[in-house]
Design a protein around this motif. Structure first.
Motif, PDB file in Angstrom:
ATOM      1  N   ALA A  31      29.660  35.298  48.490  1.00  0.00           N
ATOM      2  CA  ALA A  31      29.069  34.607  47.333  1.00  0.00           C
ATOM      3  C   ALA A  31      30.029  34.620  46.148  1.00  0.00           C
ATOM      4  O   ALA A  31      30.186  33.611  45.454  1.00  0.00           O
ATOM      5  CB  ALA A  31      27.738  35.243  46.962  1.00  0.00           C
ATOM      6  N   ARG A  32      30.669  35.749  45.909  1.00  0.00           N
ATOM      7  CA  ARG A  32      31.623  35.847  44.796  1.00  0.00           C
ATOM      8  C   ARG A  32      32.817  34.915  45.022  1.00  0.00           C
ATOM      9  O   ARG A  32      33.267  34.231  44.103  1.00  0.00           O
ATOM     10  CB  ARG A  32      32.082  37.295  44.621  1.00  0.00           C
ATOM     11  CG  ARG A  32      32.923  37.501  43.377  1.00  0.00           C
ATOM     12  CD  ARG A  32      33.247  38.966  43.101  1.00  0.00           C
ATOM     13  NE  ARG A  32      33.659  39.670  44.308  1.00  0.00           N
ATOM     14  CZ  ARG A  32      33.004  40.730  44.822  1.00  0.00           C
ATOM     15  NH1 ARG A  32      31.957  41.207  44.270  1.00  0.00           N
ATOM     16  NH2 ARG A  32      33.444  41.313  45.919  1.00  0.00           N
ATOM     17  N   LEU A  33      33.306  34.853  46.250  1.00  0.00           N
ATOM     18  CA  LEU A  33      34.424  33.975  46.566  1.00  0.00           C
ATOM     19  C   LEU A  33      34.023  32.508  46.366  1.00  0.00           C
ATOM     20  O   LEU A  33      34.783  31.720  45.803  1.00  0.00           O
ATOM     21  CB  LEU A  33      34.904  34.203  47.995  1.00  0.00           C
ATOM     22  CG  LEU A  33      36.090  33.370  48.470  1.00  0.00           C
ATOM     23  CD1 LEU A  33      37.297  33.568  47.566  1.00  0.00           C
ATOM     24  CD2 LEU A  33      36.436  33.719  49.896  1.00  0.00           C
ATOM     25  N   LEU A  77      35.672  29.899  43.742  1.00  0.00           N
ATOM     26  CA  LEU A  77      36.252  28.605  44.098  1.00  0.00           C
ATOM     27  C   LEU A  77      35.810  27.526  43.129  1.00  0.00           C
ATOM     28  O   LEU A  77      36.591  26.642  42.775  1.00  0.00           O
ATOM     29  CB  LEU A  77      35.882  28.230  45.534  1.00  0.00           C
ATOM     30  CG  LEU A  77      36.604  29.030  46.606  1.00  0.00           C
ATOM     31  CD1 LEU A  77      36.012  28.722  47.980  1.00  0.00           C
ATOM     32  CD2 LEU A  77      38.094  28.749  46.591  1.00  0.00           C
ATOM     33  N   VAL A  78      34.578  27.592  42.664  1.00  0.00           N
ATOM     34  CA  VAL A  78      34.098  26.629  41.673  1.00  0.00           C
ATOM     35  C   VAL A  78      34.865  26.813  40.373  1.00  0.00           C
ATOM     36  O   VAL A  78      35.335  25.857  39.769  1.00  0.00           O
ATOM     37  CB  VAL A  78      32.577  26.777  41.443  1.00  0.00           C
ATOM     38  CG1 VAL A  78      32.115  25.925  40.275  1.00  0.00           C
ATOM     39  CG2 VAL A  78      31.825  26.408  42.710  1.00  0.00           C
ATOM     40  N   GLU A  82      41.202  33.411  34.219  1.00  0.00           N
ATOM     41  CA  GLU A  82      40.672  34.545  34.991  1.00  0.00           C
ATOM     42  C   GLU A  82      40.889  34.325  36.483  1.00  0.00           C
ATOM     43  O   GLU A  82      41.264  35.238  37.211  1.00  0.00           O
ATOM     44  CB  GLU A  82      39.173  34.710  34.703  1.00  0.00           C
ATOM     45  CG  GLU A  82      38.521  35.821  35.482  1.00  0.00           C
ATOM     46  CD  GLU A  82      37.020  35.882  35.264  1.00  0.00           C
ATOM     47  OE1 GLU A  82      36.345  36.516  36.087  1.00  0.00           O
ATOM     48  OE2 GLU A  82      36.524  35.282  34.299  1.00  0.00           O
ATOM     49  N   TRP A  83      40.680  33.108  36.943  1.00  0.00           N
ATOM     50  CA  TRP A  83      40.854  32.785  38.353  1.00  0.00           C
ATOM     51  C   TRP A  83      42.309  32.967  38.761  1.00  0.00           C
ATOM     52  O   TRP A  83      42.611  33.540  39.799  1.00  0.00           O
ATOM     53  CB  TRP A  83      40.387  31.355  38.616  1.00  0.00           C
ATOM     54  CG  TRP A  83      40.286  31.002  40.067  1.00  0.00           C
ATOM     55  CD1 TRP A  83      39.218  31.211  40.876  1.00  0.00           C
ATOM     56  CD2 TRP A  83      41.272  30.372  40.885  1.00  0.00           C
ATOM     57  NE1 TRP A  83      39.482  30.743  42.142  1.00  0.00           N
ATOM     58  CE2 TRP A  83      40.739  30.223  42.177  1.00  0.00           C
ATOM     59  CE3 TRP A  83      42.567  29.913  40.653  1.00  0.00           C
ATOM     60  CZ2 TRP A  83      41.446  29.642  43.208  1.00  0.00           C
ATOM     61  CZ3 TRP A  83      43.276  29.337  41.688  1.00  0.00           C
ATOM     62  CH2 TRP A  83      42.705  29.206  42.959  1.00  0.00           C
ATOM     63  N   TRP A  84      43.234  32.488  37.926  1.00  0.00           N
ATOM     64  CA  TRP A  84      44.658  32.618  38.254  1.00  0.00           C
ATOM     65  C   TRP A  84      45.078  34.075  38.321  1.00  0.00           C
ATOM     66  O   TRP A  84      45.930  34.453  39.120  1.00  0.00           O
ATOM     67  CB  TRP A  84      45.507  31.862  37.232  1.00  0.00           C
ATOM     68  CG  TRP A  84      45.487  30.380  37.440  1.00  0.00           C
ATOM     69  CD1 TRP A  84      44.884  29.466  36.647  1.00  0.00           C
ATOM     70  CD2 TRP A  84      46.053  29.645  38.524  1.00  0.00           C
ATOM     71  NE1 TRP A  84      45.043  28.206  37.164  1.00  0.00           N
ATOM     72  CE2 TRP A  84      45.758  28.279  38.305  1.00  0.00           C
ATOM     73  CE3 TRP A  84      46.771  29.996  39.664  1.00  0.00           C
ATOM     74  CZ2 TRP A  84      46.163  27.283  39.183  1.00  0.00           C
ATOM     75  CZ3 TRP A  84      47.191  28.999  40.531  1.00  0.00           C
ATOM     76  CH2 TRP A  84      46.880  27.663  40.295  1.00  0.00           C
ATOM     77  N   GLU A  85      44.497  34.912  37.461  1.00  0.00           N
ATOM     78  CA  GLU A  85      44.815  36.342  37.477  1.00  0.00           C
ATOM     79  C   GLU A  85      44.286  37.009  38.756  1.00  0.00           C
ATOM     80  O   GLU A  85      44.927  37.881  39.316  1.00  0.00           O
ATOM     81  CB  GLU A  85      44.241  37.032  36.243  1.00  0.00           C
ATOM     82  CG  GLU A  85      44.972  36.684  34.974  1.00  0.00           C
ATOM     83  CD  GLU A  85      44.324  37.294  33.742  1.00  0.00           C
ATOM     84  OE1 GLU A  85      43.549  38.259  33.896  1.00  0.00           O
ATOM     85  OE2 GLU A  85      44.604  36.796  32.646  1.00  0.00           O
ATOM     86  N   LYS A  86      43.108  36.587  39.184  1.00  0.00           N
ATOM     87  CA  LYS A  86      42.495  37.178  40.361  1.00  0.00           C
ATOM     88  C   LYS A  86      43.171  36.720  41.658  1.00  0.00           C
ATOM     89  O   LYS A  86      43.258  37.468  42.626  1.00  0.00           O
ATOM     90  CB  LYS A  86      41.004  36.798  40.401  1.00  0.00           C
ATOM     91  CG  LYS A  86      40.190  37.599  41.360  1.00  0.00           C
ATOM     92  CD  LYS A  86      38.719  37.284  41.146  1.00  0.00           C
ATOM     93  CE  LYS A  86      37.846  38.191  41.945  1.00  0.00           C
ATOM     94  NZ  LYS A  86      36.415  37.916  41.708  1.00  0.00           N
TER      95      LYS A  86
END
Length: 116
Positions: free
Chosen positions: A93-95, A99-100, A108-112
């Protein structure tokens, strides 16, 4: 084309699924999934059950059908008891949520997920 024509004529059945092939090659697997998704447009469980109950590559045809119906109906259409029993469901669910966010390319997404 055969899957669409088959879906528009007659009741869903395992025999109709098998008339499209066994799903061992991509075009057969996709045809089976399209057929099952079309005949169960509003019933995620029904579509997936039909897609996996044949002697061919049923895990692939079920997965493709689930993807099509999930995209069309949303995650809430998946039976709760199926989701509840899913291993690592929180991670999945987190993944999916990431993706959204990733589509928007947040910092934040790029860091993760560096390098994606």
């Amino acid at each position: 084309d055969r899957a669409v024509a088959l879906a528009s004529n007659g009741s869903p059945s395992a025999e109709r699924v098998e008339s499209l092939g066994a799903g061992w090659v991509a075009e057969e697997a996709l045809a089976i999934a399209v057929y099952c998704a079309l005949v169960f447009q509003d019933d995620f469980a029904g579509g997936v059950r039909l897609a996996v109950n044949h002697d061919g590559d049923s895990d692939s045809t079920g997965a493709i059908t689930g993807n099509l119906l999930g995209a069309a109906l949303g995650a809430s259409a998946i039976p709760h008891r199926w989701v509840e029993a899913l291993e690592l469901r929180e991670v999945i669910a987190r993944l999916a949520d990431d993706l959204v966010i990733g589509y928007e390319r947040s910092e934040e997404w790029w860091e993760k997920y560096p390098g994606c």
